[in-house]
Every structure is written in structure tokens, then in C-alpha cells.
Design an enzyme around this catalytic site. Structure first.
Site, mmCIF file in Angstrom:
data_model
loop_
_atom_site.group_PDB
_atom_site.id
_atom_site.type_symbol
_atom_site.label_atom_id
_atom_site.label_comp_id
_atom_site.label_asym_id
_atom_site.label_seq_id
_atom_site.Cartn_x
_atom_site.Cartn_y
_atom_site.Cartn_z
ATOM 1 N N HIS A 43 0.519 -1.130 0.162
ATOM 2 C CA HIS A 43 0.117 -0.107 -0.149
ATOM 3 C C HIS A 43 1.170 1.185 0.434
ATOM 4 O O HIS A 43 2.194 1.125 0.101
ATOM 5 C CB HIS A 43 -0.688 0.418 1.594
ATOM 6 C CG HIS A 43 -1.693 -1.350 1.409
ATOM 7 N ND1 HIS A 43 -3.290 -1.078 0.992
ATOM 8 C CD2 HIS A 43 -1.609 -2.341 2.715
ATOM 9 C CE1 HIS A 43 -3.853 -2.435 1.666
ATOM 10 N NE2 HIS A 43 -2.459 -3.186 2.163
ATOM 11 N N TYR A 44 0.672 2.423 -0.019
ATOM 12 C CA TYR A 44 1.146 3.968 0.018
ATOM 13 C C TYR A 44 -0.025 4.339 1.195
ATOM 14 O O TYR A 44 -1.520 4.097 0.971
ATOM 15 C CB TYR A 44 1.682 4.485 -1.222
ATOM 16 C CG TYR A 44 0.235 5.366 -2.455
ATOM 17 C CD1 TYR A 44 -0.679 6.007 -1.580
ATOM 18 C CD2 TYR A 44 0.222 5.029 -3.340
ATOM 19 C CE1 TYR A 44 -1.617 5.836 -2.780
ATOM 20 C CE2 TYR A 44 -0.568 5.024 -4.667
ATOM 21 C CZ TYR A 44 -1.772 5.709 -4.070
ATOM 22 O OH TYR A 44 -2.681 6.528 -4.901
ATOM 23 N N GLU A 106 2.900 -0.291 4.586
ATOM 24 C CA GLU A 106 2.795 0.478 4.048
ATOM 25 C C GLU A 106 3.978 1.044 3.712
ATOM 26 O O GLU A 106 4.679 1.502 4.435
ATOM 27 C CB GLU A 106 1.785 1.491 5.165
ATOM 28 C CG GLU A 106 0.576 0.989 5.195
ATOM 29 C CD GLU A 106 -1.081 1.731 4.339
ATOM 30 O OE1 GLU A 106 -0.738 2.205 3.683
ATOM 31 O OE2 GLU A 106 -1.712 1.197 4.618
HETATM 32 ZN ZN LIG Z 1 -4.383 0.621 0.595
#
Ligand SMILES: [Zn+2]
Length: 266
Positions: A43-44, A106
Site C-alpha cells: 500500500h501507500y 504501508e
Molecule cells: Zn491500501
């Protein structure tokens, strides 16, 4: 014996026996099990480090790891044995709600900014990706996960998510042997064929489903299909991720599904 005394005695007994109330025999073991961890989802955060950390430690959203951008550092926020809440409503290869079966990573990254109604996507720092790759190798090795175990949030929720986005260097993960990549020889062979006759919507939907995407087989180039095609293009052909089906995208799909089929037949 009073209730308080009984509870106290019980606690004391647990203390003496090393906190084990029953004796569990582990002499007989089964070989029929697999890892709880099947996938690693990238994710970012769409936020700076402070906001990302606040979001991931103080709200109902979390991830196992957070990688900062400047300076680059890997933070572990949730133990791998626990579920982090990063995937949400998601589906991949017929499995749903992937929080239970994945590790979430993340990356601190802004994603995109809107300028005059246009999305400007931000580049990734090489140093941050280098750290991610070291972490991925470590997790893949520890759980002995096969190729294609690293996926994006957009892969598992293409109707509502675009992270890690079209600038994320998936090709570097391919160079590291973590994901498959369309073969140039396949593209050169299939693209001219598909330029003459583009496969229909159902063909695209079947190929996308074979890779793992959740897609309704409507036999039409409807909005949900365009979103999934766009997510695929972001990953493998980021120069144009409009979601429009074209010959090059068809060739990419053909190459990826063929490689997958060959690997399954081995
Ligand atoms: Zn995400």
C-alpha cells in the site's frame, strides 16, 4: 472455600506450573497444514510520516509494517502472528477478506496530487524501494512463499483502490523474482495478432479472473471491467492505464496467463 480463595489458589497453581493448566501431548503431528500467511499486500499511505503513523496506530486501520521515506526506516506496528487491518473488503484468487491471510506493508508516499483536475503521480525513492525489497525477501523466505505472493491493494480491491499506483516499480519486483512479468517475445508475437482482431470482453474477463482478479463475467466492457483493466495496466503498462482494452494489454494478459499455466502444469 470462598470464591476469592479458589481464584487465588488457581492463579497460584498456574504460576507454579508455568501458567499451563493442562498438559498437552505433542507426540503425534500432522503434515496437513499450511501457512496462515499466503500474501503480502503493498500500500501507500497518501500521507506524510507523522500522519501515516497516527492513522496506523490510533485508528481502526493498521499494517504490519510501515516504511518511511526520508529517512528510510522500517517500522513494525503489528506482530505477523496477528491480523492487521489493511486490506478491507478484498478478493484474490477466490479468497475474500485478505486481512486474515496476508501481511500488510504501508509505504509512506503521497500517491498523487490533483492539479487542474488532473492526477499528478509522484515518483518513488530508490532507497525506499531497496528497503522494501530487503523486507520482502525476508518475509518470503521465512514463510517460503511462491512467486506472485506479493500483490498490490489495487489488485485485491480494484473497484475502490489504486495503491500502490502506476509509478510503483513492479518491474523491479519482477527482476527480484517476486512476480511474473510479460515476456517481450510473447508481446511481439501476440500484439500484431490482437491488433487484427481484439478479443472480446468475456476473453478479457476470463484472463483477468485466471490471474486472480475479482471480476463479474458480464461479457461487456463495462465500468467494473475497465477498472480491473486499468489496475492491470498500472502494474504492467503504466504509460497508459485508461482501462481501455487494447492489443498490447491483451498480449500482456496472454503472456501472464500462459506463464501461470505452464508453472501449474509442472
Ligand atoms: Zn491500501
Amino acid at each position: 472455600m470462598s470464591k476469592i480463595f479458589r481464584v487465588a489458589l488457581c492463579v497460584f497453581t498456574l504460576y507454579l506450573t508455568g501458567c499451563s493448566a493442562i498438559n498437552v501431548e505433542k507426540k503425534y503431528r500432522s503434515n496437513s497444514y499450511d501457512n496462515r500467511i499466503q500474501w503480502i499486500v503493498l500500500h501507500y499511505t497518501s500521507a506524510d510520516f507523522e500522519d501515516s503513523l497516527h492513522l496506523l496506530t490510533n485508528t481502526a486501520v493498521s499494517s504490519h509494517y510501515l516504511i518511511s521515506e526520508q529517512p528510510v526506516k522500517v517500522y513494525q506496528l503489528v506482530d505477523e502472528s496477528n491480523r492487521a487491518w489493511h486490506a478491507g473488503d478484498s478478493s484474490w484468487r477466490g479468497r475474500t477478506w485478505l486481512n486474515a491471510t496476508s501481511i500488510g506493508i504501508e509505504l509512506v508516499h503521497p500517491g498523487y496530487t490533483e492539479q487542474a483536475g488532473e492526477r499528478i503521480w509522484h515518483d518513488w525513492s530508490t532507497e525506499q524501494i531497496d528497503s522494501l525489497i530487503v523486507l520482502l525477501h525476508d518475509i518470503l523466505y521465512r514463510y517460503q512463499l511462491p512467486i506472485e505472493s506479493v500483490i498490490g491493494h489495487s489488485d485485491i480491491a480494484p473497484q475502490r483502490k489504486v495503491d500502490p499506483g502506476p509509478k510503483f516499480p513492479w518491474s523491479r519486483l519482477a527482476q527480484e523474482g517476486m512476480i511474473r512479468w510479460p515476456l517481450t517475445t510473447d508481446i511481439d508475437f501476440y500484439e500484431p495478432i490482437f491488433l487484427v482482431e481484439l478479443p472480446d470482453a468475456l476473453w478479457f474477463q476470463e484472463q483477468l479472473a485466471a490471474l486472480g482478479y475479482a471480476i463479474h463475467q458480464s461479457a461487456e466492457f463495462d465500468e467494473q471491467t475497465q477498472r480491473v483493466i486499468s489496475v492491470l495496466q498500472m502494474k504492467y503498462r503504466p504509460s497508459d492505464f485508461s482501462g481501455t482494452a487494447d492489443a498490447e494489454t491483451a498480449a500482456i494478459l496472454q503472456s501472464l496467463t500462459e506463464q501461470q499455466k505452464q508453472a501449474q502444469e509442472k
